[in-house]
Enzyme design. Structure first.
Site, PDB file in Angstrom:
ATOM      1  N   ASP A   1     -29.512  14.992  56.877  1.00  0.00           N
ATOM      2  CA  ASP A   1     -30.813  15.392  57.412  1.00  0.00           C
ATOM      3  C   ASP A   1     -30.731  16.739  58.135  1.00  0.00           C
ATOM      4  O   ASP A   1     -31.687  17.141  58.778  1.00  0.00           O
ATOM      5  CB  ASP A   1     -31.338  14.294  58.350  1.00  0.00           C
ATOM      6  CG  ASP A   1     -32.835  14.418  58.605  1.00  0.00           C
ATOM      7  OD1 ASP A   1     -33.552  14.773  57.646  1.00  0.00           O
ATOM      8  OD2 ASP A   1     -33.266  14.204  59.740  1.00  0.00           O
TER       9      ASP A   1
ATOM     10  N   LYS B   1     -38.056   4.344  54.568  1.00  0.00           N
ATOM     11  CA  LYS B   1     -36.655   4.784  54.523  1.00  0.00           C
ATOM     12  C   LYS B   1     -36.245   5.534  55.780  1.00  0.00           C
ATOM     13  O   LYS B   1     -35.074   5.611  56.115  1.00  0.00           O
ATOM     14  CB  LYS B   1     -36.405   5.667  53.301  1.00  0.00           C
ATOM     15  CG  LYS B   1     -36.901   7.113  53.406  1.00  0.00           C
ATOM     16  CD  LYS B   1     -36.351   7.931  52.226  1.00  0.00           C
ATOM     17  CE  LYS B   1     -36.727   9.402  52.249  1.00  0.00           C
ATOM     18  NZ  LYS B   1     -38.158   9.677  52.107  1.00  0.00           N
TER      19      LYS B   1
ATOM     20  N   HIS C   1     -45.199  16.068  48.246  1.00  0.00           N
ATOM     21  CA  HIS C   1     -44.431  16.042  49.491  1.00  0.00           C
ATOM     22  C   HIS C   1     -43.874  17.440  49.661  1.00  0.00           C
ATOM     23  O   HIS C   1     -43.075  17.892  48.845  1.00  0.00           O
ATOM     24  CB  HIS C   1     -43.313  14.998  49.386  1.00  0.00           C
ATOM     25  CG  HIS C   1     -42.665  14.685  50.711  1.00  0.00           C
ATOM     26  ND1 HIS C   1     -42.146  15.655  51.534  1.00  0.00           N
ATOM     27  CD2 HIS C   1     -42.466  13.509  51.366  1.00  0.00           C
ATOM     28  CE1 HIS C   1     -41.654  15.077  52.623  1.00  0.00           C
ATOM     29  NE2 HIS C   1     -41.846  13.779  52.546  1.00  0.00           N
TER      30      HIS C   1
ATOM     31  N   GLU D   1     -47.778  10.062  53.966  1.00  0.00           N
ATOM     32  CA  GLU D   1     -46.566   9.227  54.034  1.00  0.00           C
ATOM     33  C   GLU D   1     -45.633   9.728  55.125  1.00  0.00           C
ATOM     34  O   GLU D   1     -44.471  10.048  54.863  1.00  0.00           O
ATOM     35  CB  GLU D   1     -45.836   9.264  52.694  1.00  0.00           C
ATOM     36  CG  GLU D   1     -46.648   8.767  51.515  1.00  0.00           C
ATOM     37  CD  GLU D   1     -46.060   9.220  50.184  1.00  0.00           C
ATOM     38  OE1 GLU D   1     -45.063   9.975  50.177  1.00  0.00           O
ATOM     39  OE2 GLU D   1     -46.606   8.822  49.151  1.00  0.00           O
ATOM     40  N   PRO D   2     -46.098   9.808  56.358  1.00  0.00           N
ATOM     41  CA  PRO D   2     -45.220  10.324  57.417  1.00  0.00           C
ATOM     42  C   PRO D   2     -44.072   9.372  57.706  1.00  0.00           C
ATOM     43  O   PRO D   2     -44.279   8.163  57.782  1.00  0.00           O
ATOM     44  CB  PRO D   2     -46.151  10.439  58.627  1.00  0.00           C
ATOM     45  CG  PRO D   2     -47.207   9.405  58.364  1.00  0.00           C
ATOM     46  CD  PRO D   2     -47.399   9.383  56.877  1.00  0.00           C
ATOM     47  N   GLY D   3     -42.873   9.902  57.833  1.00  0.00           N
ATOM     48  CA  GLY D   3     -41.734   9.100  58.263  1.00  0.00           C
ATOM     49  C   GLY D   3     -41.263   9.628  59.604  1.00  0.00           C
ATOM     50  O   GLY D   3     -41.494   9.037  60.658  1.00  0.00           O
ATOM     51  N   ARG D   4     -40.628  10.799  59.554  1.00  0.00           N
ATOM     52  CA  ARG D   4     -40.065  11.428  60.742  1.00  0.00           C
ATOM     53  C   ARG D   4     -41.049  11.474  61.915  1.00  0.00           C
ATOM     54  O   ARG D   4     -40.672  11.254  63.065  1.00  0.00           O
ATOM     55  CB  ARG D   4     -39.673  12.867  60.351  1.00  0.00           C
ATOM     56  CG  ARG D   4     -38.972  13.647  61.415  1.00  0.00           C
ATOM     57  CD  ARG D   4     -38.780  15.090  60.953  1.00  0.00           C
ATOM     58  NE  ARG D   4     -38.098  15.200  59.672  1.00  0.00           N
ATOM     59  CZ  ARG D   4     -36.780  15.055  59.515  1.00  0.00           C
ATOM     60  NH1 ARG D   4     -36.020  14.813  60.560  1.00  0.00           N
ATOM     61  NH2 ARG D   4     -36.231  15.165  58.320  1.00  0.00           N
TER      62      ARG D   4
ATOM     63  N   ASP E   1     -11.298   9.747  59.722  1.00  0.00           N
ATOM     64  CA  ASP E   1     -11.504  10.940  58.918  1.00  0.00           C
ATOM     65  C   ASP E   1     -11.762  12.118  59.849  1.00  0.00           C
ATOM     66  O   ASP E   1     -12.604  12.030  60.752  1.00  0.00           O
ATOM     67  CB  ASP E   1     -12.720  10.700  58.003  1.00  0.00           C
ATOM     68  CG  ASP E   1     -13.002  11.893  57.103  1.00  0.00           C
ATOM     69  OD1 ASP E   1     -12.300  12.924  57.241  1.00  0.00           O
ATOM     70  OD2 ASP E   1     -13.919  11.796  56.284  1.00  0.00           O
TER      71      ASP E   1
ATOM     72  N   GLY F   1     -43.410  14.895  55.721  1.00  0.00           N
ATOM     73  CA  GLY F   1     -42.999  16.232  56.102  1.00  0.00           C
ATOM     74  C   GLY F   1     -43.361  16.588  57.528  1.00  0.00           C
ATOM     75  O   GLY F   1     -42.785  17.525  58.088  1.00  0.00           O
TER      76      GLY F   1
HETATM   77  C1  LIG Z   1     -38.865  10.583  52.603  1.00  0.00           C
HETATM   78  C2  LIG Z   1     -40.234  10.562  52.083  1.00  0.00           C
HETATM   79  C3  LIG Z   1     -41.325  10.558  52.963  1.00  0.00           C
HETATM   80  C4  LIG Z   1     -41.176  10.731  54.455  1.00  0.00           C
HETATM   81  O1  LIG Z   1     -40.934  12.056  54.766  1.00  0.00           O
HETATM   82  P1  LIG Z   1     -40.922  12.576  56.258  1.00  0.00           P
HETATM   83  O2  LIG Z   1     -40.472  13.969  56.122  1.00  0.00           O
HETATM   84  O3  LIG Z   1     -39.990  11.750  57.030  1.00  0.00           O
HETATM   85  O4  LIG Z   1     -42.311  12.479  56.777  1.00  0.00           O
HETATM   86  C5  LIG Z   1     -42.574  10.432  52.434  1.00  0.00           C
HETATM   87  N1  LIG Z   1     -42.770  10.329  51.103  1.00  0.00           N
HETATM   88  C6  LIG Z   1     -41.742  10.329  50.229  1.00  0.00           C
HETATM   89  C7  LIG Z   1     -42.025  10.190  48.776  1.00  0.00           C
HETATM   90  C8  LIG Z   1     -40.450  10.464  50.688  1.00  0.00           C
HETATM   91  O5  LIG Z   1     -39.432  10.482  49.817  1.00  0.00           O
END
Ligand SMILES: *Cc1c(COP(=O)(O)O)cnc(C)c1O
Length: 780
Positions: free
Chosen positions: A695, A437, A565, A646-649, A727, A606
């Site tokens: 965010d 995501k 998380h 589960e790193p995203g950022r 807007d 996170g």
């Molecule tokens: C959004 C999310 C992540 C990613 O989080 P980051 O802060 O971007 O690393 C990982 N796990 C779950 C379940 C999330 O909802």
């Protein structure tokens, strides 16, 4: 299950079956079949007859989807769209058997599909097609035959061909050598394609055939042509025992045309000349040509390498396949202009490098087996690392070369590779499952996939996007603790068997729709200093842990372990230590509740996005040390628990830079009375800058390519930057110091990779959901 298809599939499936006459066969052989019999046959393939033309040798039918040709001892069926051609084979063999006709040779061929996922089974998967065809042929013929794929796997269409042939048998007359020339074209020139639209100035199919230039190709043949509503064209021309058949899908984005000449004598048919004439009718960007002969001839004029493309085209490859009992197919492809870099199929990804969001589409990255593949597939340009000036110069080139006005992203795949290396060095025990995501850019996903990442998905569409990369479902954790019913059913159907839960209600849904899933208990474990809190919505409180583990046991759901998380953009190492300690308690409670197979700890996301030390090296702060120490204490090596995150950022934020055109300026007054300036740019709060709202982002920006000028020497004005929608809330920056800019300048926003375009909307007609993306690969 039919998914809505993004466009019409022009690419045809083609079946050709040769029969031998038995003592009881009527003289006209297959041509004896009645119209109701043919209708019944075509119904099996999901198409129908539109018109018919005949001569002494054969009958030719234009179909709702392509064409059918019936000779006394041979049948050629060609169908496009989502037809199920192979479902008609048993019916065909049955009708033939009733006429005492025995199949002696069967050839099935097709180019790559533009939308393979939208094909009904078994189409879309060549090996499944071959399996079904073999089963339908049965007996002698079904046991024979070979399947081949010709053409460059990384570039353009491939040609799929299966041939089964009983071979020379005593008493069988030799097959006449039949030549077939098939030309497939994509990315038709829009003005040429417009000839095949049934618009207000449509006159007749004959006029279309003449005006498009097709008529001139067919001198002397009897033509049966048809223009479909609202667009599309099909034509059969019969000429002695030979035919020409042409089918056109003119719509932009998936335009396609095919021209087949079959049955002309090899010596009289100059393939290069035909290709040149056909290319002039459609001006396609890509051409593929398959030349086939059914029998090995001593001086076959079509041995590999003899086809010349028109001079405007660059040949991209040639392949030749000989078949066991004679005959061969040669396959050639070419691209308009001097294209040397692969422009992968399908088209909508290609020309401007823009990516296509959404599930269910084969991604280019599915072809990637290495980092080098990813860089080649996405045309990543090399760039000096950490050099904003070089990046700005590159963006300027892109803007000029592609005439860009819309927002444009530059994704640095080199940065992602360095972040990956830094992660594995800092936390070698923790396997990253990237959170889709955060940024679902396909090259980013493909690169992480070849580096070895798993993926955290939260919806049906995200699951399909990852699977479309060709990854097995075991590389996915469905880390959404509250899934919609359809998401659970989809996970079960796709074999995604690892998910999270934090309520009895979720367990009940899992028991109903996906009982064999392995589930991770999600704990609440907040870092209250994190940028985005998640604990208000997700995570079981410690007091509920035992109850949840018990309910899972009662419902027969296997608990695989624990997840948490701490919140997105977490900075506090102690939050990870405390959460891992909580997880250890939950493992103990699980064992007590009878969950003996708990072997997975998921420490969530996170992790801060791309922070760097003074020398530009990735700096993960104090978090890795805290994680490693807590793991050593509570989950020591050898304890049998695998650890994932589960790193995203972390992987996405620093990897993408966004550039937006300034297209409106105004002088204003600063609150204190001094000069100020207002700007309008092409992206805003309803687009990528939704990160300001959702965010809690703080944006930085610089005018493109001003380098030193925007530094100390330049006069800075307090500036307000507006997004494009009507807007007033759509304000990106307020009182932000910027040098004076004019219309035509660009503003560059670094570190825009996390939670930006994935949250964008198309509000007010400014569609920010599929921005232009270009790739670079920065290196030292
Ligand atoms: C959004 C999310 C992540 C990613 O989080 P980051 O802060 O971007 O690393 C990982 N796990 C779950 C379940 C999330 O909802």
């Amino acid at each position: 299950m039919a998914l809505p298809c993004p466009g019409f599939e022009g690419s045809e499936k083609r079946l050709e079956v040769d029969f031998c006459f038995g003592p009881g066969t009527p003289p006209c052989g297959l041509r004896t079949l009645s119209r109701p019999q043919l209708d019944g046959l075509l119904e099996k393939a999901s198409c129908c007859i539109v018109s018919r033309t005949s001569n002494a040798h054969f009958d030719a039918y234009v179909l709702s989807e392509s064409s059918l040709f019936v000779f006394p001892d041979r049948l050629v069926l060609k169908t496009c769209g989502t037809t199920k051609l192979l479902d008609a084979v048993p019916e065909l063999l049955g009708l033939a058997a009733a006429l005492d006709l025995q199949a002696r040779r069967c050839k099935y061929s097709r180019a790559s599909f533009l939308f393979p996922e939208h094909q009904p089974m078994p189409h879309g998967d060549f090996s499944a097609e071959v399996q079904q065809l073999r089963a339908s042929l049965g007996g002698n013929l079904g046991a024979l035959g070979s399947a081949y794929v010709l053409g460059d796997a990384l570039n353009g269409l491939q040609w799929h061909v299966f041939v089964a042939d009983v071979g020379p048998r005593a008493g069988l007359p030799a097959l006449a050598p039949v030549y077939t020339l098939e030309i497939c074209m994509t990315h038709l020139c829009p003005t040429k394609a417009a000839n095949f639209v049934r618009g207000p100035d449509f006159v007749s199919a004959a006029a279309t055939t003449a005006a498009s230039g097709i008529g001139a190709l067919l001198l002397g043949a009897a033509v049966d042509d048809y223009v479909f509503e609202p667009c599309g064209y099909s034509m059969n021309a019969v000429d002695g025992a030979a035919f020409t058949t042409i089918h056109v899908t003119p719509e932009e984005g998936f335009s396609y045309a095919s021209v087949e000449l079959c049955g002309y004598a090899g010596a009289t048919l100059d393939a290069s000349t035909v290709v040149e004439q056909v290319a002039a009718i459609f001006n396609p960007e890509r051409i593929s040509v398959a030349l086939s002969v059914d029998q090995s001839l001593p001086c076959c004029p079509w041995a590999a390498g003899v086809l010349a493309f028109p001079s405007a085209y660059t040949a991209a490859g040639a392949a030749c396949q000989a078949f066991a009992h004679g005959g061969r197919t040669s396959f050639y492809s070419a691209a308009l202009g001097g294209v040397t870099n692969p422009i992968p199929f399908p088209g909508p990804y290609a020309a401007d490098g823009s990516s296509q969001r959404g599930a269910g589409r084969r991604l280019r990255g599915a072809l990637a087996r290495s980092v080098a593949d990813v860089l080649a597939l996405y045309d990543a340009a090399p760039l000096a690392r950490g050099d904003a000036g070089a990046l700005d110069a590159h963006i300027k080139c892109l803007v000029a070369a592609h005439g860009l006005e819309d927002p444009v992203y530059v994704v640095d795949l080199g940065m992602v590779a360095r972040l990956w290396a830094a992660w594995t060095a800092a936390m070698p025990r923790v396997a990253p499952f990237y959170a889709v995501k955060c940024n679902d850019d396909e090259a980013l996903l493909a690169l992480l996939a070849v580096l070895g990442a798993g993926f955290d998905c939260a919806s049906e569409a995200e699951v399909d996007r990852v699977l479309a990369l060709g990854l097995p479902p075991g590389r996915i954790v469905y880390a959404n603790a509250c899934k919609r019913p359809r998401d659970i059913r989809h996970a079960a159907a796709r074999g995604v068997d690892l998910t999270t839960f934090d309520t009895p209600s979720e367990l009940a849904k899992l028991a109903a729709w996906h009982p064999r899933t392995r589930a991770l208990l999600r704990l609440r474990a907040d870092d209250l200093a994190a940028r985005c809190q998640l604990g208000n919505k997700y995570g079981a409180e410690p007091k509920d842990v035992s109850m949840l583990l018990r309910v899972a046991a009662e419902l027969g759901i296997e608990v695989a372990g624990v997840s948490f998380h701490v919140g997105s953009g977490a900075t506090n190492p102690a939050a990870f230590s405390a959460a891992i300690a909580l997880a250890a308690d939950a493992f103990a409670a699980g064992a007590a509740a009878g969950h003996t197979g708990m072997d997975l700890l998921d420490i969530g996301g996170g992790f801060c996005g791309g922070t760097f030390d003074a020398s530009g090296r990735v700096d993960l702060g104090g978090v890795p040390a805290a994680v490693n120490a807590a793991l050593a204490e509570h989950f020591p090596p050898g304890c049998g628990v695998r650890v994932i995150a589960e790193p995203g950022r972390y992987f996405a934020e620093a990897a993408a830079t966004l550039a937006c055109l300034v297209y409106g300026v105004r002088d204003g007054r600063a609150p204190g009375g001094g000069p100020a300036r207002d700007y309008w740019i092409t992206d805003g709060l309803y687009g990528s800058m939704n990160c300001l709202l959702y965010d809690h982002a703080v944006l930085a920006c610089r005018p493109l390519g001003r380098g030193a000028k925007s530094g100390a020497g330049a006069q800075l004005l307090p500036s307000t930057v507006f997004g494009p929608t009507c807007d007033g809330l759509d304000t990106v920056l307020r009182d932000h110091p910027l040098p004076r800019m004019e219309n035509g300048d660009w503003l560059v926003f670094p570190k825009m990779g996390a939670y930006t375009h994935t949250g964008a909307s198309a509000f007010n007609g400014f569609d920010a959901t599929s921005p232009h993306v270009f790739y670079v690969f920065s290196q030292a």
